[in-house]
Every structure is written in C-alpha cells, then in structure tokens.
Scaffold this motif. Structure first.
Motif, short mmCIF file in Angstrom:
data_model
loop_
_atom_site.label_atom_id
_atom_site.label_comp_id
_atom_site.label_asym_id
_atom_site.label_seq_id
_atom_site.Cartn_x
_atom_site.Cartn_y
_atom_site.Cartn_z
N LEU A 1 15.85 0.03 -26.60
CA LEU A 1 14.40 0.09 -26.69
C LEU A 1 13.89 -0.71 -27.88
O LEU A 1 12.85 -1.39 -27.79
N ILE B 1 8.81 -1.53 -17.68
CA ILE B 1 8.17 -1.49 -19.01
C ILE B 1 7.56 -0.13 -19.30
O ILE B 1 7.67 0.39 -20.42
N GLU B 2 6.89 0.47 -18.29
CA GLU B 2 6.24 1.77 -18.51
C GLU B 2 7.27 2.83 -18.89
O GLU B 2 7.02 3.66 -19.79
N GLN C 1 10.16 2.26 -20.37
CA GLN C 1 10.64 1.96 -21.72
C GLN C 1 9.65 2.47 -22.77
O GLN C 1 10.05 3.01 -23.81
N GLN C 2 8.35 2.34 -22.50
CA GLN C 2 7.33 2.78 -23.46
C GLN C 2 7.36 4.30 -23.64
O GLN C 2 7.30 4.80 -24.76
N ARG C 3 7.45 5.04 -22.53
CA ARG C 3 7.46 6.50 -22.64
C ARG C 3 8.73 6.99 -23.34
O ARG C 3 8.70 7.95 -24.12
N GLN D 1 10.42 5.18 -25.56
CA GLN D 1 10.29 4.79 -26.97
C GLN D 1 9.56 5.87 -27.76
O GLN D 1 9.97 6.27 -28.86
#
Length: 535
Positions: free
Chosen positions: A473, A511-512, A514-516, A518
C-alpha cells in the motif's frame, strides 16, 4: 515607612516651631539625611563629627573675622555635617554673617538661622526620639522580611516564590538570571520593566557586564561611581552565591526611582534565600520542569487562557510575548517521555523561549519563534536529535488550546511510525480524521471490519502477511517496487498478495480497495502504538 530623617523634616519638629527658622544657604541639600545631633561652641568642633550630624550652635566657635567664619564652614562641610543651625539671638550674632552664608552656599552646606533661643537639649531629644522610632520601624520591617523569606523556605517554595516576594516587598520589578544570563523568573511586571525584559541580553550583558555590580553593601552611602552607574542602569544587581561561586544574579529594576537602603538589604536577603532554595534541589532543573509542567497542565485542562499562559510564562523566565507560537508534542524513540530535559535543552540551545513539561505520556512544549520564524527549523532540529513528535500550526496566544490538540494529533501519527519522525499538523491529511476517531470505538470497529481476518491469520502464522500489505500500500500498489523494498522476488510478492486477497475477500488491484485498506492499516498502527490521552 520613612527611611531617613532629612534636614527638611527635622526642621519641622515641634521645637523649631517656637521660633522663626530661616534657611540662609544650601537649600537644595535640605533632603540630606540626619543621623545624629551635636552641639558645640568651639572652633574645632569638626573633629568630633563623623558625618550626617545636625550641629546646633550659638556661633561662639565660628570666629569674628570673615576668614575664620569661612574656614569654620569649610571644615564642617569636609566633615560631612548634614546642617549647621545657628542661634541668632544676640549671644554671638544677631544676624547671619555674610561670609558664612557665601561659603556655605559655595560648599553646599545647609545653613539655618534661628531668630530666638530654643533649648538645644530638648531639640536633641526630639530629633533622637524620631531617629530611634525610625530605626525601630526599620528593624521591625527587616525582621518581617526575614521571616517572610524563612516562611517560603520552610514551605519548600522555590526561587520563583522568592522573586515574587521580593517584588511585593520592594514595589519594584525583579528578575532572576543564571550565570549564562538566561532569565529564570520575573516578578512584579510593569511596562517600564517589560521594556528592559524585551532587550534583556543587551541589559544584562552589554550594560551590567561593563560595570561593577550594585550589590547591597549595608547602610553605607553610595559612592559617586555607584551613583553614576545607577544613572546608566535603572537596576540594582545582587549576586546569588552558591558553594562559593556566582550562580546568577537578582536584578531589582527600580527605574528612575533610586532604591532605598531597605530595598537593597531586602535584595541581599532574597539572594541568600534563592541560594538556599537551589541547595535544596536534588537535581538541577527539576523544580523548573515541575513549574512549567504545572503551567502546561493548566492550559491543557482549560484552567487558564492562552493569553494568561503567556503572561505566566514570563514569570518563569520564558518570554513568549510578541512571538509566533507553535506547540510541539514529542517523545523519545521508544514512545516514552524524556527523562533528562532533552527537549528543554534543545530549545534553549536554539535560543527559542519555550515552556516545556511532561504532560503524562509525552513531552509538550509551547515554543516562541522570532517574527517570521519558520516552524520547519524546529522540525529539522528535532529530527537531527532523533526526537519524534508533532508540530502545530503557528497560532496567536488565544489559539494555544487548539494548537495543543493539533500537535498531539500529529504526535500520535508520528508515534505510530516504525522509525522516529516529526510530523506537522498540516501534513496529516486524512490521518487527522483517524486520530480523532481513535478516541472512540469507531476506529477500532473499522480496523476490525477491514483487517480482522488478516489479523486472525497473522496471530497463528509463522510468516505474517500484514507487513507485506503495508509495504504494498505504501508503494501505491506497485508490486515491483514492493518487492524491492521487501528484498524478495516478485513471484513471492505475487503469491503473498493472492493469499491476502483470499483472506480479506477483496481484489487488491482496485484503487478503492487499496484506499480503504490504507486507512485501516494506518488506524491499526495508531491503535497499537502508545497514544496521547485527550484532555
């Protein structure tokens, strides 16, 4: 309380109201002190004077010629007589000799004529009664002063209390500095004294160090050199002697008003009391740290405003007025508070005034930057010394409570990092929300919902997968870069990521997702690292 009996005051006593009193010469010196009364009718009466006497005479010893009279006056002036009072009732003179008047005016000796006879014995008795009463009042005041300082010592008060008491008893502002000319305490603040504080280095170093100290020397009359010095420096200075050496100085900022002898004796006693308080401290700087910690806790608890905090900081020798203010919350590399005043020393060496204290979990400092100062310099200084923590935005005094919260949020993020780092509040971004959520159950629930299966897997696995997820991440989802950071082959990274997707039940390439994740990993780091208790 009147310090001394002046010639002017003595001539207002009841015995002098029985006749007409006329000042023939030396009127500008009527405020000279009278220490004693003497009578005599011999030409060499000056041999029996020791200074500051009121000499009463019928004039029989003054001589009959102008030369004799001038010589008589000069001898009295050289003997430092306070005033010559001559009875002009006809026994020797019925008017004051012109030669005596001219010579007295030339040498500045007050010369007083009495139209009628008055009993000199009764005159002496009235003057001596006043002198004895004044001395008794002085002794009583000195005893009260000594007792006040003794009470402070018995109550285990420190030098800040002594400075405050000295300012109260003298009515002048007082500053305590150490041998390095660092201001440690300031009592009796006043606008005129504030001006000196604003340029303290110039006052203490460039002025005082070029002149002799105005230490109290008992009741001796100040020398001409000392008087000239006082014209230059509106301050009396008394050394604080610790174990035979100068530890620092107490400054009595008297301004244009000359300090009284009682003030100087009080200054001397205060310096001795300061030395005793220092001897009672087992660790140098420990008491200062306690005072600053107490002041910071009052700000944290909302007991005082930011403006009041700045005002009270000045009393502790930290002048934050007129400066850009930031708050620093820091910890050692192990996430624990410092135990050796490291933070205070760093700011002192950088010449930044700062109130530093241990607020229970991390060290906190309110730091004053020069006008236009750059907080990044603070960040660099902390990083260079291996100090991790958080820095707030620049704020005015009124916003210090907000800055405290900002620095603690930044410090929470910094403490969660693997390596010590210094974080600025403005650089936190979405992490500010995580820090805010960490106070309640919301962040814990979010982390458990997102990472629960993985944490359960890692609890029993020989090779946990969370470090791989964190690195992946941090590398923005770049598998090749993650492999380089982890020092493993790309095939191994691919295999671990497939395993992670299986455990978490999500596609790590989106990507979504990965963001959550992170946010979840950051939240997990915040929850498992030492956190700052909210106030």
């Amino acid at each position: 309380m009147t310090e001394v009996l002046t010639v002017r005051a003595a001539l207002e006593l009841e015995v002098f109201t029985r006749t007409e009193v006329r000042v023939h010469a030396g009127e500008k010196n009527l405020d000279r002190p009278v220490r004693w009364v003497h009578t005599g009718e011999i030409p060499d009466i000056h041999r029996f004077l020791t200074g500051e006497e009121m000499l009463l005479t019928a004039g029989l010893g003054m001589g009959t010629t102008a030369g004799q009279q001038r010589a008589f006056i000069r001898r009295l002036a050289d003997a430092r007589a306070a005033v010559l009072v001559v009875e002009l009732a006809g026994r020797m003179f019925d008017k004051m000799p012109e030669a005596a008047v001219e010579e007295a005016e030339a040498v500045g000796l007050p010369l007083v004529g009495l139209t009628d006879e008055i009993p000199f014995v009764e005159t002496s008795a009235q003057v001596h009664e006043v002198l004895v009463q004044m001395r008794l009042e002085q002794l009583t005041a000195e005893e009260a002063t000594s007792q006040a300082f003794m009470d402070l010592l018995l109550a285990d008060d420190d030098y800040v209390g002594v400075v405050r008491e000295l300012a109260h008893r003298t009515g002048h502002a007082v500053i305590l500095e150490d041998v390095a000319h660092q201001m440690l305490a300031y009592g009796g603040a006043a606008p005129e004294a504030d001006e000196i504080v604003n340029r303290w280095s110039a006052h203490s170093r460039a002025i005082h160090e070029r002149h002799h100290s105005l230490a109290a020397r008992g009741p001796a009359v100040p020398t001409a050199r000392a008087a000239s010095f006082r014209d230059v420096v509106p301050c009396a200075r008394q050394p604080v002697i610790l174990r035979g050496e100068e530890w620092g100085w107490l400054h009595l900022l008297h301004g244009k008003a000359q300090p009284s002898r009682t003030d100087l004796r009080t200054l001397e006693r205060a310096a001795a009391a300061v030395a005793i308080t220092l001897l009672s401290e087992r660790e140098h700087g420990a008491r200062s740290a306690q005072r600053q910690t107490a002041l910071l806790n009052r700000l944290l608890l909302g007991d005082i405003t930011g403006e009041k905090f700045v005002s009270l900081s000045l009393a502790l020798g930290q002048d934050l007025r007129g400066r850009d203010l930031i708050v620093v919350t820091a910890c050692a590399g192990d996430g624990q508070p410092f135990k050796d005043h490291t933070l205070a020393r760093l700011f002192h060496d950088a010449d930044w005034p700062a109130v530093v204290g241990d607020t229970g979990d991390f060290d906190t400092a309110v730091v004053g930057l020069p006008a236009g100062g750059d907080p990044s310099q603070v960040q660099i200084t902390l990083s260079d010394h291996g100090v991790g923590g958080g820095i707030s935005r620049i704020v005015p005094p009124a916003a210090l409570p907000l800055a405290l919260r900002q620095s603690r949020s930044a410090a929470s993020v910094a403490a969660a990092a693997v390596e010590p780092q210094v974080r600025h509040f403005d650089d936190l971004g979405a992490l500010r929300l995580l820090v805010a959520l960490s106070d309640g159950p919301e962040l814990t629930r979010y982390v458990e919902d997102e990472l629960g299966p993985l944490l359960e897997h890692d609890a029993l696995a020989k090779n946990p997968l969370l470090p791989t997820l964190r690195t992946f991440l941090d590398c923005g989802g770049n598998k090749a870069r993650a492999a380089d950071v982890l020092f493993i082959q790309r095939r191994t990274v691919y295999h671990r990521l497939e395993k992670l997707s299986e455990i978490l039940g999500i596609d790590l390439t989106h990507i979504e997702n990965q963001q959550r994740l992170q946010l979840a990993v950051r939240g997990y780091d915040l929850l498992r690292k030492p956190t700052l208790r909210r106030t």
